[in-house]
Design a protein around this motif. Structure first.
Motif, mmCIF file in Angstrom:
data_model
loop_
_atom_site.group_PDB
_atom_site.id
_atom_site.type_symbol
_atom_site.label_atom_id
_atom_site.label_comp_id
_atom_site.label_asym_id
_atom_site.label_seq_id
_atom_site.Cartn_x
_atom_site.Cartn_y
_atom_site.Cartn_z
ATOM 1 N N GLN A 167 -1.028 -13.584 -5.139
ATOM 2 C CA GLN A 167 -1.359 -12.632 -4.606
ATOM 3 C C GLN A 167 -1.196 -12.640 -3.029
ATOM 4 O OE1 GLN A 167 -4.458 -10.078 -6.106
ATOM 5 N NE2 GLN A 167 -5.130 -9.598 -3.931
ATOM 6 N N GLN A 168 -0.783 -11.431 -2.273
ATOM 7 C CA GLN A 168 -0.563 -11.584 -0.671
ATOM 8 C C GLN A 168 -1.233 -10.497 -0.200
ATOM 9 O OE1 GLN A 168 3.565 -11.595 0.409
ATOM 10 N NE2 GLN A 168 4.109 -12.861 -1.532
ATOM 11 N N VAL A 173 -2.918 -5.207 12.761
ATOM 12 C CA VAL A 173 -3.703 -4.886 13.998
ATOM 13 C C VAL A 173 -4.244 -3.320 13.788
ATOM 14 C CG1 VAL A 173 -2.291 -4.410 15.925
ATOM 15 C CG2 VAL A 173 -4.378 -5.552 16.449
ATOM 16 N N SER A 174 -3.499 -2.609 13.315
ATOM 17 C CA SER A 174 -3.951 -0.890 13.343
ATOM 18 C C SER A 174 -4.851 -0.901 12.333
ATOM 19 C CB SER A 174 -2.536 -0.292 12.844
ATOM 20 O OG SER A 174 -1.961 -0.752 11.686
ATOM 21 N N GLY A 175 -5.196 -1.835 11.396
ATOM 22 C CA GLY A 175 -6.347 -1.273 10.469
ATOM 23 C C GLY A 175 -5.590 -1.338 8.970
ATOM 24 N N ARG A 176 -4.364 -1.351 8.968
ATOM 25 C CA ARG A 176 -3.550 -1.094 7.800
ATOM 26 C C ARG A 176 -3.783 -2.433 6.862
ATOM 27 N NH1 ARG A 176 3.033 -0.853 7.191
ATOM 28 N NH2 ARG A 176 3.119 -0.970 5.234
ATOM 29 N N VAL A 177 -3.900 -2.313 5.533
ATOM 30 C CA VAL A 177 -3.929 -3.140 4.680
ATOM 31 C C VAL A 177 -2.917 -3.194 3.630
ATOM 32 C CG1 VAL A 177 -5.340 -4.651 3.220
ATOM 33 C CG2 VAL A 177 -6.533 -3.827 5.292
ATOM 34 N N ARG A 178 -2.231 -4.354 3.354
ATOM 35 C CA ARG A 178 -1.263 -4.130 2.155
ATOM 36 C C ARG A 178 -1.291 -5.341 1.461
ATOM 37 N NH1 ARG A 178 4.756 -4.231 3.921
ATOM 38 N NH2 ARG A 178 4.343 -6.296 4.193
ATOM 39 N N ILE A 179 -1.681 -4.958 0.041
ATOM 40 C CA ILE A 179 -1.902 -6.235 -0.910
ATOM 41 C C ILE A 179 -0.550 -6.114 -2.058
ATOM 42 C CG2 ILE A 179 -3.169 -7.284 -2.690
ATOM 43 C CD1 ILE A 179 -5.419 -5.927 -1.281
ATOM 44 N N ASN A 185 5.015 -7.166 -5.962
ATOM 45 C CA ASN A 185 4.907 -5.740 -6.002
ATOM 46 C C ASN A 185 3.818 -5.224 -5.430
ATOM 47 O OD1 ASN A 185 7.007 -5.425 -8.203
ATOM 48 N ND2 ASN A 185 5.573 -6.409 -9.532
ATOM 49 N N ILE A 186 3.787 -3.941 -4.797
ATOM 50 C CA ILE A 186 2.639 -3.451 -3.881
ATOM 51 C C ILE A 186 1.797 -2.974 -4.768
ATOM 52 C CG2 ILE A 186 2.047 -1.844 -2.219
ATOM 53 C CD1 ILE A 186 4.792 -2.163 -0.793
ATOM 54 N N ILE A 187 0.469 -3.258 -4.733
ATOM 55 C CA ILE A 187 -0.816 -3.108 -5.221
ATOM 56 C C ILE A 187 -1.461 -1.927 -4.660
ATOM 57 C CG2 ILE A 187 -3.055 -3.974 -6.185
ATOM 58 C CD1 ILE A 187 -1.764 -6.475 -6.714
#
Length: 192
Positions: A167-168, A173-179, A185-187
């Motif tokens: 898992q990644q 820095v903007s506060g965005r989080v992508r997992i 595949n984007i969760i």
């Protein structure tokens, strides 16, 4: 130099005393010893080509002919080994070791089990006793490797973590989080 006196011994050893005060001792096996006029500087040239020098300050320099390696032991306990390929090792009295490789990488081995390597490009790698590793790149990026994850920190504040399950997680820095899952595949993505 002129010989002041020469003595041949029953065992085959021959001693020559030079007018300058030096003593030369020749052994039947081909080894010979030179004692300087100060009585403190001693050089022994062995039959196999090895050379041992003892200096007045008790520094010992030993040259291994076959390996083309010099091992110097200083009176304070520091030992320095110089290899024919350009590698230099320093062994300190406290147990620390420092190795300079031919490419000028410097690796330090500390007594507490930690290691640090400094590469010619400025990259620094530190390994802790528990095996975790920190890599400081010359471009400002930093990476941390543990048994649970690998994390890269970018100069702009972005942090990307890859967990052992694949898992990644990327925090911007903007506060965005992508997992992403292990397959990419984007969760989750919290685009702001």
């Amino acid at each position: 130099e002129e010989i002041q006196r020469e003595t041949a011994y029953p065992d085959g050893k021959v001693e020559k005393v030079l007018k300058n005060g030096c003593h030369l001792i020749f052994f039947p096996n081909g080894t010979w010893k030179k004692v300087g006029s100060d009585g403190k500087t001693v050089t022994i040239t062995f039959f196999n080509g090895d050379v041992k020098q003892v200096m007045p300050d008790q520094t010992v320099i030993y040259y291994y002919a076959d390996a083309k390696t010099t091992h110097t032991t200083y009176s304070d306990g520091l030992e320095v080994l110089q290899f024919s390929n350009g590698q230099i090792e320093k062994h300190y009295p406290d147990g620390k070791k420092e190795i300079t490789f031919p490419d000028q990488t410097i690796k330090s081995l500390f007594t507490d089990g930690q290691e640090e390597s400094i590469f010619p490009d400025g990259t620094i790698v530190r390994v802790e006793r528990d095996g975790s590793k920190t890599i400081q790149f010359n471009n400002g990026q930093r990476e941390l490797h543990t048994s649970q994850f690998k994390r890269r920190e970018y100069p702009d504040g972005t942090v990307k973590t890859v967990y052992m399950n694949g898992q990644q997680e990327t925090k911007y820095v903007s506060g965005r989080v992508r997992i992403k899952d292990k397959d990419g595949n984007i969760i989750m993505d919290t685009k702001l």
